[in-house]
Design an enzyme around this catalytic site. Sequence first.
Site, short mmCIF file in Angstrom:
data_model
loop_
_atom_site.label_atom_id
_atom_site.label_comp_id
_atom_site.label_asym_id
_atom_site.label_seq_id
_atom_site.Cartn_x
_atom_site.Cartn_y
_atom_site.Cartn_z
N CYS A 42 -13.65 54.02 40.25
CA CYS A 42 -14.13 53.17 41.35
C CYS A 42 -13.12 52.05 41.58
O CYS A 42 -12.68 51.41 40.62
CB CYS A 42 -15.50 52.59 41.00
SG CYS A 42 -16.19 51.59 42.33
N LEU A 43 -12.77 51.82 42.83
CA LEU A 43 -11.80 50.77 43.15
C LEU A 43 -12.34 49.38 42.77
O LEU A 43 -11.56 48.45 42.61
CB LEU A 43 -11.47 50.81 44.65
CG LEU A 43 -10.74 52.09 45.10
CD1 LEU A 43 -10.61 52.12 46.62
CD2 LEU A 43 -9.36 52.21 44.45
N HIS A 93 -23.13 52.73 46.37
CA HIS A 93 -22.59 51.39 46.67
C HIS A 93 -23.43 50.66 47.71
O HIS A 93 -23.65 49.45 47.62
CB HIS A 93 -21.15 51.48 47.21
CG HIS A 93 -20.09 51.56 46.16
ND1 HIS A 93 -19.90 50.58 45.22
CD2 HIS A 93 -19.13 52.48 45.93
CE1 HIS A 93 -18.87 50.91 44.44
NE2 HIS A 93 -18.38 52.07 44.85
N GLN A 145 -17.60 47.14 49.36
CA GLN A 145 -16.44 46.92 48.48
C GLN A 145 -15.39 46.02 49.12
O GLN A 145 -14.46 45.57 48.44
CB GLN A 145 -15.79 48.26 48.11
CG GLN A 145 -16.68 49.10 47.20
CD GLN A 145 -16.00 50.41 46.85
OE1 GLN A 145 -16.05 51.36 47.61
NE2 GLN A 145 -15.33 50.46 45.70
N GLY A 169 -12.46 57.30 48.62
CA GLY A 169 -13.63 56.84 49.36
C GLY A 169 -13.72 55.32 49.30
O GLY A 169 -13.09 54.69 48.44
N HIS A 174 -21.59 58.74 45.35
CA HIS A 174 -20.98 57.52 44.80
C HIS A 174 -20.96 56.41 45.87
O HIS A 174 -21.29 55.26 45.59
CB HIS A 174 -19.57 57.87 44.31
CG HIS A 174 -18.73 56.73 43.82
ND1 HIS A 174 -18.27 56.64 42.52
CD2 HIS A 174 -18.23 55.63 44.45
CE1 HIS A 174 -17.54 55.53 42.39
NE2 HIS A 174 -17.50 54.91 43.55
N GLU A 175 -20.59 56.78 47.10
CA GLU A 175 -20.49 55.78 48.18
C GLU A 175 -21.87 55.28 48.62
O GLU A 175 -22.06 54.08 48.85
CB GLU A 175 -19.74 56.34 49.39
CG GLU A 175 -18.32 56.84 49.12
CD GLU A 175 -17.45 55.87 48.34
OE1 GLU A 175 -17.75 54.66 48.32
OE2 GLU A 175 -16.48 56.32 47.72
#
Length: 177
Positions: A102-103, A148, A51, A46, A144-145
């Site tokens: 997480c990236l 963000h 990000q 995702g 999670h997204e």
Amino acid sequence: MAILPIVEVPDARLRETAAPVAEVDDEVRGIVADMFDTMYDAHGIGLAAVQVGIMRRIVVIDLQDREVEEGAPREAARDPRSYINPEIVSVSDELSTYNEGCLSIPEQYAEVTRPARCRVTWLDTQGQRHEEEFDGLLSTCMQHEIDHLNGVLFIDHISRLKRGMLMKKLDKLRKLG
Ligand code: GNR
Ligand code: NI
């Protein structure tokens, strides 16, 4: 089409609230395309626009990418999904726990407990509205997204002690690398 640099902690942009998309136009579709390129390149499941430093409410998800068999063409197994202005309208009482990564917090993982299911509304890349209930990893990933988009990271859902340990490990990793 472009692979964009991924913003990492402690970048302040990860703590800001993203603005809703007013109109789904070619610019927004271009951002979605670049986000898929970036997500696949980074092997994430995702990605939220914040990000990549774009402070708009845009999310892409592909749960398939991590499960591609050895030697199989990656594209064959892809399941790209994009969500513009996603909103959680309700969540289940039942909870589920996943080992999240997480990236924007490279190579760090922690168990996070969230509602097992969530009902979400969003716009597609043609501006059409959708509403659907998600469960399993898709539910976790969507929450999670959307976090963000609101300046929230998975580490905000774990204990201070665990968060401290994780950030220390990340520091160490960065000094070595
Ligand atoms: O690649 C990712 N894996 C992941 C695993 C468990 C729960 C959430 C995620 S999302 C993450 C990519 C990312 O940072 N998205 O914001
Ligand atoms: Ni993330």
